[in-house]
Design a protein around this motif. Structure first.
Motif, PDB file in Angstrom:
ATOM      1  N   GLY A  11     -13.133 -51.101  -9.492  1.00 50.06           N
ATOM      2  CA  GLY A  11     -13.311 -52.051 -10.568  1.00 50.06           C
ATOM      3  C   GLY A  11     -13.356 -51.390 -11.926  1.00 50.06           C
ATOM      4  O   GLY A  11     -13.666 -52.035 -12.923  1.00 50.06           O
ATOM      5  N   GLY A  12     -13.071 -50.076 -12.020  1.00 50.86           N
ATOM      6  CA  GLY A  12     -13.145 -49.375 -13.293  1.00 50.86           C
ATOM      7  C   GLY A  12     -11.879 -49.482 -14.107  1.00 50.86           C
ATOM      8  O   GLY A  12     -11.528 -48.523 -14.791  1.00 50.86           O
ATOM      9  N   ILE A  13     -11.192 -50.610 -14.043  1.00 52.68           N
ATOM     10  CA  ILE A  13      -9.932 -50.733 -14.772  1.00 52.68           C
ATOM     11  C   ILE A  13     -10.058 -51.649 -15.985  1.00 52.68           C
ATOM     12  O   ILE A  13      -9.108 -51.745 -16.767  1.00 52.68           O
ATOM     13  N   PHE A  14     -11.219 -52.289 -16.171  1.00 54.09           N
ATOM     14  CA  PHE A  14     -11.344 -53.218 -17.293  1.00 54.09           C
ATOM     15  C   PHE A  14     -11.191 -52.509 -18.635  1.00 54.09           C
ATOM     16  O   PHE A  14     -10.462 -52.965 -19.515  1.00 54.09           O
ATOM     17  N   VAL A  15     -11.889 -51.395 -18.813  1.00 55.43           N
ATOM     18  CA  VAL A  15     -11.875 -50.706 -20.106  1.00 55.43           C
ATOM     19  C   VAL A  15     -10.465 -50.256 -20.496  1.00 55.43           C
ATOM     20  O   VAL A  15     -10.001 -50.566 -21.598  1.00 55.43           O
ATOM     21  N   PRO A  16      -9.740 -49.532 -19.633  1.00 50.57           N
ATOM     22  CA  PRO A  16      -8.393 -49.129 -20.047  1.00 50.57           C
ATOM     23  C   PRO A  16      -7.438 -50.303 -20.230  1.00 50.57           C
ATOM     24  O   PRO A  16      -6.619 -50.293 -21.155  1.00 50.57           O
ATOM     25  N   VAL A  17      -7.531 -51.326 -19.378  1.00 49.14           N
ATOM     26  CA  VAL A  17      -6.608 -52.453 -19.484  1.00 49.14           C
ATOM     27  C   VAL A  17      -6.905 -53.286 -20.737  1.00 49.14           C
ATOM     28  O   VAL A  17      -5.987 -53.695 -21.456  1.00 49.14           O
ATOM     29  N   ALA A  18      -8.189 -53.533 -21.026  1.00 51.98           N
ATOM     30  CA  ALA A  18      -8.560 -54.297 -22.217  1.00 51.98           C
ATOM     31  C   ALA A  18      -8.150 -53.560 -23.485  1.00 51.98           C
ATOM     32  O   ALA A  18      -7.573 -54.145 -24.416  1.00 51.98           O
ATOM     33  N   GLY A  19      -8.425 -52.261 -23.527  1.00 47.11           N
ATOM     34  CA  GLY A  19      -8.030 -51.469 -24.695  1.00 47.11           C
ATOM     35  C   GLY A  19      -6.524 -51.404 -24.845  1.00 47.11           C
ATOM     36  O   GLY A  19      -5.992 -51.497 -25.962  1.00 47.11           O
ATOM     37  N   LEU A  20      -5.823 -51.266 -23.710  1.00 43.13           N
ATOM     38  CA  LEU A  20      -4.368 -51.187 -23.753  1.00 43.13           C
ATOM     39  C   LEU A  20      -3.759 -52.489 -24.259  1.00 43.13           C
ATOM     40  O   LEU A  20      -2.766 -52.472 -24.997  1.00 43.13           O
ATOM     41  N   THR A  21      -4.326 -53.624 -23.883  1.00 41.17           N
ATOM     42  CA  THR A  21      -3.781 -54.917 -24.300  1.00 41.17           C
ATOM     43  C   THR A  21      -3.823 -55.064 -25.815  1.00 41.17           C
ATOM     44  O   THR A  21      -2.818 -55.449 -26.447  1.00 41.17           O
ATOM     45  N   ALA A  22      -4.973 -54.753 -26.435  1.00 40.21           N
ATOM     46  CA  ALA A  22      -5.075 -54.835 -27.898  1.00 40.21           C
ATOM     47  C   ALA A  22      -4.145 -53.831 -28.558  1.00 40.21           C
ATOM     48  O   ALA A  22      -3.488 -54.144 -29.568  1.00 40.21           O
ATOM     49  N   PHE A  23      -4.074 -52.630 -27.993  1.00 48.22           N
ATOM     50  CA  PHE A  23      -3.146 -51.624 -28.522  1.00 48.22           C
ATOM     51  C   PHE A  23      -1.703 -52.104 -28.437  1.00 48.22           C
ATOM     52  O   PHE A  23      -0.908 -51.927 -29.368  1.00 48.22           O
ATOM     53  N   ALA A  24      -1.332 -52.734 -27.324  1.00 48.41           N
ATOM     54  CA  ALA A  24       0.038 -53.184 -27.118  1.00 48.41           C
ATOM     55  C   ALA A  24       0.423 -54.270 -28.112  1.00 48.41           C
ATOM     56  O   ALA A  24       1.568 -54.316 -28.581  1.00 48.41           O
ATOM     57  N   ILE A  25      -0.509 -55.164 -28.433  1.00 52.63           N
ATOM     58  CA  ILE A  25      -0.227 -56.194 -29.438  1.00 52.63           C
ATOM     59  C   ILE A  25       0.077 -55.538 -30.786  1.00 52.63           C
ATOM     60  O   ILE A  25       1.059 -55.865 -31.452  1.00 52.63           O
ATOM     61  N   ALA A  26      -0.764 -54.580 -31.162  1.00 54.67           N
ATOM     62  CA  ALA A  26      -0.563 -53.868 -32.425  1.00 54.67           C
ATOM     63  C   ALA A  26       0.740 -53.082 -32.417  1.00 54.67           C
ATOM     64  O   ALA A  26       1.512 -53.110 -33.378  1.00 54.67           O
ATOM     65  N   SER A  27       1.007 -52.400 -31.301  1.00 55.36           N
ATOM     66  CA  SER A  27       2.204 -51.563 -31.204  1.00 55.36           C
ATOM     67  C   SER A  27       3.476 -52.402 -31.207  1.00 55.36           C
ATOM     68  O   SER A  27       4.466 -52.036 -31.848  1.00 55.36           O
ATOM     69  N   GLY A  28       3.452 -53.533 -30.491  1.00 55.71           N
ATOM     70  CA  GLY A  28       4.628 -54.397 -30.461  1.00 55.71           C
ATOM     71  C   GLY A  28       4.989 -54.908 -31.843  1.00 55.71           C
ATOM     72  O   GLY A  28       6.165 -54.928 -32.230  1.00 55.71           O
ATOM     73  N   TYR A  29       3.981 -55.315 -32.594  1.00 54.82           N
ATOM     74  CA  TYR A  29       4.202 -55.783 -33.960  1.00 54.82           C
ATOM     75  C   TYR A  29       4.694 -54.644 -34.848  1.00 54.82           C
ATOM     76  O   TYR A  29       5.653 -54.787 -35.619  1.00 54.82           O
ATOM     77  N   LEU A  30       4.062 -53.481 -34.731  1.00 50.05           N
ATOM     78  CA  LEU A  30       4.399 -52.339 -35.579  1.00 50.05           C
ATOM     79  C   LEU A  30       5.827 -51.861 -35.366  1.00 50.05           C
ATOM     80  O   LEU A  30       6.557 -51.586 -36.330  1.00 50.05           O
ATOM     81  N   MET A  31       6.253 -51.771 -34.094  1.00 46.51           N
ATOM     82  CA  MET A  31       7.588 -51.254 -33.792  1.00 46.51           C
ATOM     83  C   MET A  31       8.679 -52.144 -34.384  1.00 46.51           C
ATOM     84  O   MET A  31       9.720 -51.657 -34.821  1.00 46.51           O
ATOM     85  N   SER A  32       8.448 -53.449 -34.411  1.00 46.80           N
ATOM     86  CA  SER A  32       9.427 -54.356 -34.999  1.00 46.80           C
ATOM     87  C   SER A  32       9.264 -54.441 -36.517  1.00 46.80           C
ATOM     88  O   SER A  32      10.228 -54.695 -37.232  1.00 46.80           O
ATOM     89  N   LEU A  33       8.049 -54.232 -36.998  1.00 45.37           N
ATOM     90  CA  LEU A  33       7.782 -54.316 -38.432  1.00 45.37           C
ATOM     91  C   LEU A  33       8.467 -53.196 -39.204  1.00 45.37           C
ATOM     92  O   LEU A  33       9.059 -53.438 -40.273  1.00 45.37           O
ATOM     93  N   ILE A  34       8.397 -51.988 -38.689  1.00 47.84           N
ATOM     94  CA  ILE A  34       8.839 -50.821 -39.454  1.00 47.84           C
ATOM     95  C   ILE A  34      10.289 -50.933 -39.929  1.00 47.84           C
ATOM     96  O   ILE A  34      10.565 -50.773 -41.130  1.00 47.84           O
ATOM     97  N   PRO A  35      11.272 -51.205 -39.055  1.00 56.66           N
ATOM     98  CA  PRO A  35      12.650 -51.295 -39.570  1.00 56.66           C
ATOM     99  C   PRO A  35      12.870 -52.471 -40.507  1.00 56.66           C
ATOM    100  O   PRO A  35      13.781 -52.425 -41.348  1.00 56.66           O
ATOM    101  N   LEU A  36      12.057 -53.518 -40.399  1.00 57.63           N
ATOM    102  CA  LEU A  36      12.246 -54.710 -41.229  1.00 57.63           C
ATOM    103  C   LEU A  36      11.559 -54.602 -42.585  1.00 57.63           C
ATOM    104  O   LEU A  36      11.895 -55.361 -43.502  1.00 57.63           O
ATOM    105  N   THR A  37      10.613 -53.690 -42.731  1.00 57.87           N
ATOM    106  CA  THR A  37       9.859 -53.587 -43.982  1.00 57.87           C
ATOM    107  C   THR A  37      10.344 -52.453 -44.871  1.00 57.87           C
ATOM    108  O   THR A  37       9.793 -52.232 -45.963  1.00 57.87           O
ATOM    109  N   LEU A  38      11.374 -51.727 -44.444  1.00 56.43           N
ATOM    110  CA  LEU A  38      11.871 -50.599 -45.228  1.00 56.43           C
ATOM    111  C   LEU A  38      12.303 -51.031 -46.624  1.00 56.43           C
ATOM    112  O   LEU A  38      11.982 -50.376 -47.619  1.00 56.43           O
ATOM    113  N   GLY A  39      13.055 -52.135 -46.701  1.00 55.22           N
ATOM    114  CA  GLY A  39      13.540 -52.605 -47.991  1.00 55.22           C
ATOM    115  C   GLY A  39      12.409 -52.945 -48.944  1.00 55.22           C
ATOM    116  O   GLY A  39      12.505 -52.695 -50.151  1.00 55.22           O
ATOM    117  N   HIS A  40      11.333 -53.514 -48.439  1.00 47.08           N
ATOM    118  CA  HIS A  40      10.191 -53.898 -49.275  1.00 47.08           C
ATOM    119  C   HIS A  40       9.570 -52.682 -49.947  1.00 47.08           C
ATOM    120  O   HIS A  40       9.091 -52.772 -51.086  1.00 47.08           O
TER     121      HIS A  40
END
Length: 386
Positions: A11-40
């Motif tokens: 049952g010791g998977i809550f901490v890594p999975v919960a942390g990974l989920t929040a990280f993944a949301i941030a990372s998914g947004y960031l990876m798409s944001l970077i090429p689109l915000t260059l012009g700005h």
């Protein structure tokens, strides 16, 4: 040999999975944001492919050094430290907009993300059976791609201009730290882990290594160049957000299927099937025009490309003892990182062509499918009981 901390608590998977989920949301947004915000920020569009490759170069270097960091500080503190290092790069980028600063920041971010991946993968992949490892890997990939899917909607809801997108990503990374920060007892139980010898590394499954390599080539091009490619086609931010979400959602949707089938059939044949699905997707998008077709095609492409890594890393760990899992995940991440460095630089040459990026995906997946089919034909038929 090196000794590092590993997870074996039930049952010791809550901490890594919960942390990974929040990280993944941030990372998914960031990876798409970077090429689109260059012009700005007054940065050239040509910087997009270099930023992607620099990030994955950092990922590659990180894959070489992470084991020693985890050995010294343990999983929990390493996870917190790598998240904070990534957060630091997010603070720097919008306030220091020189090209070399962004390249350096993305390189450091790559090292940090490599640490996050190795820590979480090794935390979850420790298990006494192939079935247990496949189950935990399913949790890992679902959290990673589910969070990544949600992150894509940030492009439309939050936008790609100004400081607020970066502040939003920073806030998500701080949220990702909280489970590990407040759950001090979540530190995995100590167990001896050993580094693989050169001979053992050479003995690792060749299809597994190739699967991670090709996964890196395709996925780095999806995250690093697909938003920019869609922008070149005249699509607006909300349309790009929807298409990227469709791609990642396809990758998430296929994970339960991959988890179930990987215990019941040849993994090289399963990777071949995933590649064939991607080939169908690229053909569909090349022959039929329309936004709806792109939604379907990119969802299928996501299923194909996002399935390769979990299948490959599961194949690599099948015959290994638990004590060798961290070392093996580091090697597989290294293979993935090599592909991730090569992918955007190679795919960038296809961007000026009609359906250029789609054609690149076709070439990568078709050649891999041929190899995996050849390997699976040489293997004896084997069905693993669930």
């Amino acid at each position: 040999m090196s000794e590092i901390t590993a997870a074996r608590q039930s049952g010791g998977i809550f901490v890594p999975v919960a942390g990974l989920t929040a990280f993944a949301i941030a990372s998914g947004y960031l990876m798409s944001l970077i090429p689109l915000t260059l012009g700005h920020y007054g940065l050239p569009a040509s910087l997009a492919s270099w930023l992607a490759s620099t990030f994955y170069l950092g990922l590659l270097l990180g894959a070489l050094i992470i084991e020693n960091v985890v050995a010294r500080h343990g999983h929990r503190l390493s996870f917190i430290g790598f998240q904070l290092l990534l957060a630091l790069t997010i603070v720097i980028m919008p306030v220091m907009t020189e090209q070399w600063i962004w390249l350096l920041a993305r390189f450091v971010a790559g090292v940090a993300v490599a640490g996050i991946f190795v820590v979480v993968e090794s935390w979850l992949l420790i298990g006494d059976s192939k079935k247990e490892r496949a189950k935990r890997l399913g949790f890992y990939m679902t959290a990673l791609y589910g969070g990544g899917t949600l992150g894509q909607f940030g492009i439309g809801f939050i936008g790609v201009e100004g400081l607020f997108p970066f502040f939003s990503i920073l806030a998500l990374l701080l949220v990702a730290i909280l489970p590990a920060l407040v759950s001090k007892q979540s530190q995995p139980a100590c167990e001896q882990h050993v580094s693989l010898t050169t001979k053992q590394i050479r003995a690792l499954s060749k299809p597994a290594v190739l699967g991670c390599l090709v996964s890196g080539i395709v996925m780095s091009s999806i995250y690093g160049l697909l938003p920019f490619s869609l922008q070149l086609q005249g699509l607006n931010a909300e349309q790009i957000s929807g298409l990227m979400a469709s791609t990642v959602l396809g990758g998430m949707a296929i994970q339960p299927v991959v988890s179930a089938l990987s215990c019941r059939m040849s993994k090289s044949l399963l990777m071949a099937a995933a590649c064939l699905l991607g080939i169908f997707a690229t053909g569909l998008m090349s022959l039929v025009e329309g936004y709806s077709i792109m939604v379907i095609g990119l969802a299928l492409l996501g299923m194909s490309s996002f399935a390769l890594y979990p299948i490959a890393i599961s194949l690599a760990c099948d015959e290994l003892d638990s004590s060798q899992i961290v070392s093996a995940t580091q090697i597989m991440l290294f293979s993935y990182s090599v592909g991730s460095v090569v992918g955007p630089l190679t795919a960038g040459r296809f961007l000026t062509q009609t359906h250029g990026l789609v054609n690149f995906f076709f070439i990568a997946l078709a050649s891999t499918a041929v190899y995996m089919l050849m390997v699976s034909l040489k293997q004896k038929p084997q069905v693993v009981a669930g």
